[in-house]
Design an enzyme around this catalytic site. Structure first.
Site, PDB file in Angstrom:
ATOM      1  N   CYS A 109       1.023  -0.856  -0.300  1.00 25.35           N
ATOM      2  CA  CYS A 109       0.115  -0.076   0.186  1.00 25.35           C
ATOM      3  C   CYS A 109       0.899   1.316   0.318  1.00 25.35           C
ATOM      4  O   CYS A 109       1.289   1.686  -0.691  1.00 25.35           O
ATOM      5  CB  CYS A 109      -0.975  -0.098   0.669  1.00 25.35           C
ATOM      6  SG  CYS A 109      -2.297   0.636   1.041  1.00 25.35           S
ATOM      7  N   HIS A 214      -3.699  -5.501   0.791  1.00 30.10           N
ATOM      8  CA  HIS A 214      -3.382  -5.883   2.221  1.00 30.10           C
ATOM      9  C   HIS A 214      -3.143  -7.608   2.007  1.00 30.10           C
ATOM     10  O   HIS A 214      -3.640  -7.777   2.748  1.00 30.10           O
ATOM     11  CB  HIS A 214      -4.453  -5.247   3.259  1.00 30.10           C
ATOM     12  CG  HIS A 214      -3.598  -3.770   3.675  1.00 30.10           C
ATOM     13  ND1 HIS A 214      -2.988  -3.246   4.283  1.00 30.10           N
ATOM     14  CD2 HIS A 214      -3.778  -2.518   2.496  1.00 30.10           C
ATOM     15  CE1 HIS A 214      -2.421  -1.775   3.934  1.00 30.10           C
ATOM     16  NE2 HIS A 214      -4.002  -1.600   2.808  1.00 30.10           N
ATOM     17  N   GLU A 216      -1.011  -8.833   4.192  1.00 28.63           N
ATOM     18  CA  GLU A 216      -0.822  -9.070   5.516  1.00 28.63           C
ATOM     19  C   GLU A 216      -2.268  -9.421   6.073  1.00 28.63           C
ATOM     20  O   GLU A 216      -2.217  -9.967   7.062  1.00 28.63           O
ATOM     21  CB  GLU A 216      -0.109  -8.292   6.127  1.00 28.63           C
ATOM     22  CG  GLU A 216      -0.853  -6.745   6.920  1.00 28.63           C
ATOM     23  CD  GLU A 216      -1.739  -5.935   5.432  1.00 28.63           C
ATOM     24  OE1 GLU A 216      -0.709  -5.993   4.622  1.00 28.63           O
ATOM     25  OE2 GLU A 216      -1.973  -5.003   6.157  1.00 28.63           O
TER      26      GLU A 216
HETATM   27  N1  LIG Z   1      -1.895   6.659   2.690  1.00 26.21           N
HETATM   28  C1  LIG Z   1      -2.585   6.227   1.344  1.00 26.21           C
HETATM   29  C2  LIG Z   1      -1.511   4.621   1.631  1.00 26.21           C
HETATM   30  C3  LIG Z   1      -2.878   3.502   2.191  1.00 26.21           C
HETATM   31  C4  LIG Z   1      -2.520   2.573   2.859  1.00 26.21           C
HETATM   32  O1  LIG Z   1      -1.506   2.479   3.285  1.00 26.21           O
HETATM   33  N2  LIG Z   1      -3.115   2.898   4.451  1.00 26.21           N
HETATM   34  C5  LIG Z   1      -3.622   1.747   4.962  1.00 26.21           C
HETATM   35  C6  LIG Z   1      -4.083   1.732   5.663  1.00 26.21           C
HETATM   36  C7  LIG Z   1      -3.364   1.868   7.352  1.00 26.21           C
HETATM   37  C8  LIG Z   1      -3.658   0.512   6.858  1.00 26.21           C
HETATM   38  O2  LIG Z   1      -4.024  -0.683   6.851  1.00 26.21           O
HETATM   39  O3  LIG Z   1      -2.082   0.271   7.333  1.00 26.21           O
HETATM   40  C9  LIG Z   1      -3.293   6.281   0.129  1.00 26.21           C
HETATM   41  O4  LIG Z   1      -4.532   7.127   0.128  1.00 26.21           O
HETATM   42  O5  LIG Z   1      -3.021   5.946  -0.723  1.00 26.21           O
END
Ligand SMILES: N[C@@H](CCC(=O)NCCCC(=O)O)C(=O)O
Length: 247
Positions: A109, A214, A216
């Site tokens: 992400c 995600h 994970e």
């Molecule tokens: N802020 C960026 C990246 C999005 C992101 O990494 N989301 C994860 C949210 C928190 C987590 O679950 O670890 C975007 O908005 O593109």
């Protein structure tokens, strides 16, 4: 021996204290599916490059914060309240240094977005405002509902081989996405609306992949997620053995 994988922490204000933190599930996924243990890396800028000598791999994890647009040469900031310049200063330097030394890197992400920016690419700041694009931000409801799978992605190349599939279902919790692909990256997954969902560093000597979703979350709940973390863990173990032999 177990591999030790660094995870860069974010800057947070928790209980009115400035803290370095990251969601627990990234480290837990490394333990469960990559046969590795995590260490958190405080976002203290380029001085943190010193930890690379002690690590076997790096997981650039997700975060609600966005990479500062000036990091990719844009002055207009469409999300001015959602930045973490300390994390930018740490991760962007670390990505270049890790790839240069052949260390395995895995981006998730924000981690994918950081790899693209570190290597010279740019980001869409609000994908949902682009005509023809879907809204990739997380849904509402419980955490499990927010992280439930929402759309398919089409895989190619190394990622398709690792995941053992050409199409998988993924979750989606991002407002930003790759705009101009960095030189040296190849796209290995796309969403039906054309959004870039995964990239690989072509010239990397080792595992250097990043995904916009995600894996994970519920890492053992789908073979593609498990295989992705297992492949990263295997690359970190091989890197550890090679660097131990060279020492
Ligand atoms: N802020 C960026 C990246 C999005 C992101 O990494 N989301 C994860 C949210 C928190 C987590 O679950 O670890 C975007 O908005 O593109």
């Amino acid at each position: 021996m177990t591999s030790i994988i660094g995870i860069p922490a974010c800057t947070k204000l928790i209980a009115n204290h400035h803290q370095h933190a990251t969601p627990a599930r990234y480290g837990e996924a490394l333990i469960r599916a990559a046969d590795a243990v995590p260490v958190l890396i405080p976002p203290e800028g380029e001085r943190m490059l010193a930890v690379l000598d002690r690590l076997d791999g790096l997981l650039f994890n997700g975060s609600p914060s966005n990479v500062m647009p000036d990091r990719y040469g844009v002055t207009q900031d469409e999300t001015p309240d959602a930045h973490d310049p300390d994390r930018d200063a740490t991760t962007l330097a670390m990505i270049e240094a890790a790839i240069a030394r052949g260390m395995p890197v895995f981006g998730i992400c924000r981690g994918l977005q950081e790899i693209n920016v570190a290597l010279g690419g740019t980001l869409h700041q609000q994908v949902h405002n682009i005509a023809g694009r879907a809204d990739h931000r997380g849904g509402v409801g419980t955490r499990a509902e927010q992280y439930a799978v929402r759309h398919e992605v089409h895989l190619t190349g190394t990622l398709a081989e690792i995941c053992g599939a050409r199409t998988i279902m993924v979750n989606s919790l991002h407002g930003q996405a790759i705009d101009r692909l960095a030189p040296g990256l190849v796209v290995e997954a796309t969403a039906p609306d054309g959004t870039i969902e995964a990239v690989r560093v072509v010239a990397a000597r080792n595992f250097a992949l990043a995904v916009q979703w995600h894996p994970e979350w519920d890492v053992l709940g789908a073979p593609d997620r498990q295989r992705l973390f297992a492949a990263f863990g295997a690359a970190c173990a091989a890197y550890r053995n090679r660097t131990a032999q060279a020492a």
